[in-house]
Design a protein around this motif. Sequence first.
Motif, mmCIF file in Angstrom:
data_model
loop_
_atom_site.group_PDB
_atom_site.id
_atom_site.type_symbol
_atom_site.label_atom_id
_atom_site.label_comp_id
_atom_site.label_asym_id
_atom_site.label_seq_id
_atom_site.Cartn_x
_atom_site.Cartn_y
_atom_site.Cartn_z
ATOM 1 N N SER B 29 -10.604 0.362 3.294
ATOM 2 C CA SER B 29 -11.846 -0.407 3.439
ATOM 3 C C SER B 29 -12.603 0.006 4.692
ATOM 4 O O SER B 29 -13.820 -0.038 4.732
ATOM 5 C CB SER B 29 -11.526 -1.899 3.490
ATOM 6 O OG SER B 29 -10.677 -2.167 4.590
ATOM 7 N N ASP B 30 -11.880 0.428 5.724
ATOM 8 C CA ASP B 30 -12.548 0.838 6.961
ATOM 9 C C ASP B 30 -12.716 2.355 7.038
ATOM 10 O O ASP B 30 -12.885 2.923 8.118
ATOM 11 C CB ASP B 30 -11.810 0.288 8.185
ATOM 12 C CG ASP B 30 -10.297 0.441 8.068
ATOM 13 O OD1 ASP B 30 -9.812 0.731 6.954
ATOM 14 O OD2 ASP B 30 -9.607 0.287 9.079
ATOM 15 N N GLY B 31 -12.663 3.020 5.878
ATOM 16 C CA GLY B 31 -13.099 4.406 5.793
ATOM 17 C C GLY B 31 -12.088 5.471 6.184
ATOM 18 O O GLY B 31 -12.433 6.642 6.279
ATOM 19 N N LYS B 32 -10.836 5.093 6.413
ATOM 20 C CA LYS B 32 -9.838 6.112 6.765
ATOM 21 C C LYS B 32 -9.257 6.738 5.508
ATOM 22 O O LYS B 32 -9.095 6.063 4.489
ATOM 23 C CB LYS B 32 -8.728 5.485 7.608
ATOM 24 C CG LYS B 32 -9.186 5.175 9.022
ATOM 25 C CD LYS B 32 -8.012 4.883 9.939
ATOM 26 C CE LYS B 32 -8.506 4.548 11.329
ATOM 27 N NZ LYS B 32 -7.518 3.808 12.109
ATOM 28 N N LEU B 33 -8.952 8.038 5.603
ATOM 29 C CA LEU B 33 -8.449 8.770 4.444
ATOM 30 C C LEU B 33 -6.941 8.979 4.531
ATOM 31 O O LEU B 33 -6.404 9.257 5.609
ATOM 32 C CB LEU B 33 -9.143 10.133 4.350
ATOM 33 C CG LEU B 33 -10.666 10.084 4.153
ATOM 34 C CD1 LEU B 33 -11.250 11.492 4.181
ATOM 35 C CD2 LEU B 33 -11.033 9.377 2.857
ATOM 36 N N ASN B 60 -12.940 13.299 -2.653
ATOM 37 C CA ASN B 60 -13.325 13.051 -1.269
ATOM 38 C C ASN B 60 -12.782 11.720 -0.754
ATOM 39 O O ASN B 60 -13.142 11.277 0.339
ATOM 40 C CB ASN B 60 -14.852 13.059 -1.150
ATOM 41 C CG ASN B 60 -15.420 14.411 -1.534
ATOM 42 O OD1 ASN B 60 -14.891 15.438 -1.138
ATOM 43 N ND2 ASN B 60 -16.475 14.403 -2.334
ATOM 44 N N GLY B 61 -11.938 11.103 -1.521
ATOM 45 C CA GLY B 61 -11.360 9.837 -1.088
ATOM 46 C C GLY B 61 -11.711 8.726 -2.056
ATOM 47 O O GLY B 61 -12.869 8.327 -2.137
ATOM 48 N N SER B 69 -6.860 -0.139 6.555
ATOM 49 C CA SER B 69 -6.172 1.120 6.838
ATOM 50 C C SER B 69 -4.695 0.921 7.172
ATOM 51 O O SER B 69 -3.856 1.733 6.797
ATOM 52 C CB SER B 69 -6.881 1.882 7.961
ATOM 53 O OG SER B 69 -6.964 1.088 9.109
ATOM 54 N N GLU B 70 -4.385 -0.175 7.853
ATOM 55 C CA GLU B 70 -2.979 -0.371 8.227
ATOM 56 C C GLU B 70 -2.112 -0.581 6.979
ATOM 57 O O GLU B 70 -1.035 0.019 6.831
ATOM 58 C CB GLU B 70 -2.828 -1.571 9.164
ATOM 59 C CG GLU B 70 -1.478 -1.587 9.849
ATOM 60 C CD GLU B 70 -1.191 -2.905 10.564
ATOM 61 O OE1 GLU B 70 -0.066 -3.060 11.033
ATOM 62 O OE2 GLU B 70 -2.090 -3.762 10.640
ATOM 63 N N ALA B 71 -2.619 -1.402 6.067
ATOM 64 C CA ALA B 71 -1.867 -1.663 4.835
ATOM 65 C C ALA B 71 -1.789 -0.400 3.974
ATOM 66 O O ALA B 71 -0.740 -0.087 3.408
ATOM 67 C CB ALA B 71 -2.518 -2.801 4.046
ATOM 68 N N LEU B 72 -2.896 0.333 3.909
ATOM 69 C CA LEU B 72 -2.907 1.540 3.082
ATOM 70 C C LEU B 72 -1.960 2.596 3.651
ATOM 71 O O LEU B 72 -1.287 3.308 2.906
ATOM 72 C CB LEU B 72 -4.331 2.091 2.964
ATOM 73 C CG LEU B 72 -4.528 3.186 1.907
ATOM 74 C CD1 LEU B 72 -4.069 2.713 0.535
ATOM 75 C CD2 LEU B 72 -5.984 3.627 1.833
ATOM 76 N N GLU B 73 -1.897 2.646 4.974
ATOM 77 C CA GLU B 73 -0.972 3.587 5.596
ATOM 78 C C GLU B 73 0.469 3.238 5.197
ATOM 79 O O GLU B 73 1.277 4.118 4.895
ATOM 80 C CB GLU B 73 -1.131 3.533 7.125
ATOM 81 C CG GLU B 73 -0.320 4.597 7.836
ATOM 82 C CD GLU B 73 -0.579 4.614 9.343
ATOM 83 O OE1 GLU B 73 -1.456 3.846 9.805
ATOM 84 O OE2 GLU B 73 0.095 5.385 10.029
ATOM 85 N N ASN B 74 0.753 1.959 5.182
ATOM 86 C CA ASN B 74 2.090 1.537 4.770
ATOM 87 C C ASN B 74 2.359 1.829 3.300
ATOM 88 O O ASN B 74 3.469 2.210 2.922
ATOM 89 C CB ASN B 74 2.285 0.043 5.051
ATOM 90 C CG ASN B 74 2.570 -0.227 6.515
ATOM 91 O OD1 ASN B 74 3.255 0.553 7.171
ATOM 92 N ND2 ASN B 74 2.019 -1.310 7.042
ATOM 93 N N VAL B 75 1.329 1.651 2.480
ATOM 94 C CA VAL B 75 1.465 1.965 1.047
ATOM 95 C C VAL B 75 1.802 3.441 0.868
ATOM 96 O O VAL B 75 2.732 3.813 0.144
ATOM 97 C CB VAL B 75 0.162 1.616 0.282
ATOM 98 C CG1 VAL B 75 0.155 2.263 -1.095
ATOM 99 C CG2 VAL B 75 -0.005 0.107 0.156
ATOM 100 N N VAL B 76 1.021 4.294 1.559
ATOM 101 C CA VAL B 76 1.212 5.739 1.445
ATOM 102 C C VAL B 76 2.578 6.136 1.990
ATOM 103 O O VAL B 76 3.305 6.945 1.401
ATOM 104 C CB VAL B 76 0.069 6.475 2.175
ATOM 105 C CG1 VAL B 76 0.379 7.947 2.347
ATOM 106 C CG2 VAL B 76 -1.241 6.288 1.405
ATOM 107 N N ASP B 77 2.922 5.519 3.107
ATOM 108 C CA ASP B 77 4.218 5.764 3.725
ATOM 109 C C ASP B 77 5.343 5.416 2.750
ATOM 110 O O ASP B 77 6.318 6.164 2.579
ATOM 111 C CB ASP B 77 4.318 4.885 4.987
ATOM 112 C CG ASP B 77 5.349 5.407 5.956
ATOM 113 O OD1 ASP B 77 5.800 6.561 5.771
ATOM 114 O OD2 ASP B 77 5.708 4.672 6.894
#
Lengths: 155, 186
Positions: B29-33, B60-61, B69-77
Amino acid sequence: MDPRGMRPTATAPTPTPSPASELPTDVLLEIAMRAGFVTLLRCGATCKALRRAIHAPYLAYLVPRVCSDRDGVVPTRLLLYLDTGTSSSFSLAHPSTPDAAVFLVDDHLAPFVSRGAADLLAMYHPVTSRGSLVLLERNRGVEEMWMPSSARRRG
Amino acid sequence: MEVDKGKGEAEETRKVAEADRDTVTLKSSDGKLFEVSKEAAARLSTVLAGMIAGGSIDDNGTDLKQIGSEALENVVDYCNKHANSIPSAALISSSISFNTAPFKEPEEWERKFVDRLSHDALFDLVEAANFLGMERLLDVTCHKISEMMKGKSPDQIREVFNIKNDYTKEELEEIRQELAWAFYDD
């Protein structure tokens, strides 16, 4: 200068400082289902949306799931649940406990488990009902059991 | 190699290249890829699987406006860790439908994965897992959060989970009487 300090406080509803963000009801239900049967029912006393969800007809599906969970805490007084999903038959909540054995053997109830429930129900009288649950008390008056009332949903 | 490719051909080549990529790019949501293995994303998330199958993955995302971004990073992780762990058939075929199967126990690495998260991060992650249709991650996070709920009174549950009490005093009293055994059972 902190720009946030400039923001007028009255225009937008400022989020109240909370210990956690509010989770959607379906997620809370998923969590509650894993917290054991008693906690699941207590959750119904927290707000109306959760109570509706917990007492919805598909609790018929949740109870077997909680009962078959290794961590699932099923109150010992819950003897049976009525599986309305497939066969409308009773299943034991505690299949491998001494209580269950006594219940089945001493009370000659084995034939009724996994079969139609009409005869078995004659041995109980309803104490109270709410939503999709009926609390039955055995006529001798010791054990209790919870069962989803399928009639309302199916009718 | 052909240099003078027509535009159509170049477009075609690019599309093939996209289809061949083995990762997908997700945008918070805050634009991080974030990049994640396409195989893991499709296997672990019904929503991403649908998007990949339906061709609605943006190279392109892919916008996931509901996930920070924090939650998405955890999802990807989680997806990456999952891809590296040996997946058992039972986990893949686990279904969220209200079946009678018992909940799956988190594996050791999954337990550690959620144990290190803060309260807020865990709550954000469970919402992300729910939104993305990630049954296994939802299972793992709900299992962890259920520990915060076990044995608590309705008042305590409301406090921890920020649930607003919309009952009247009379309604609450009625529920209390109806569920008396559940309040004193332990």
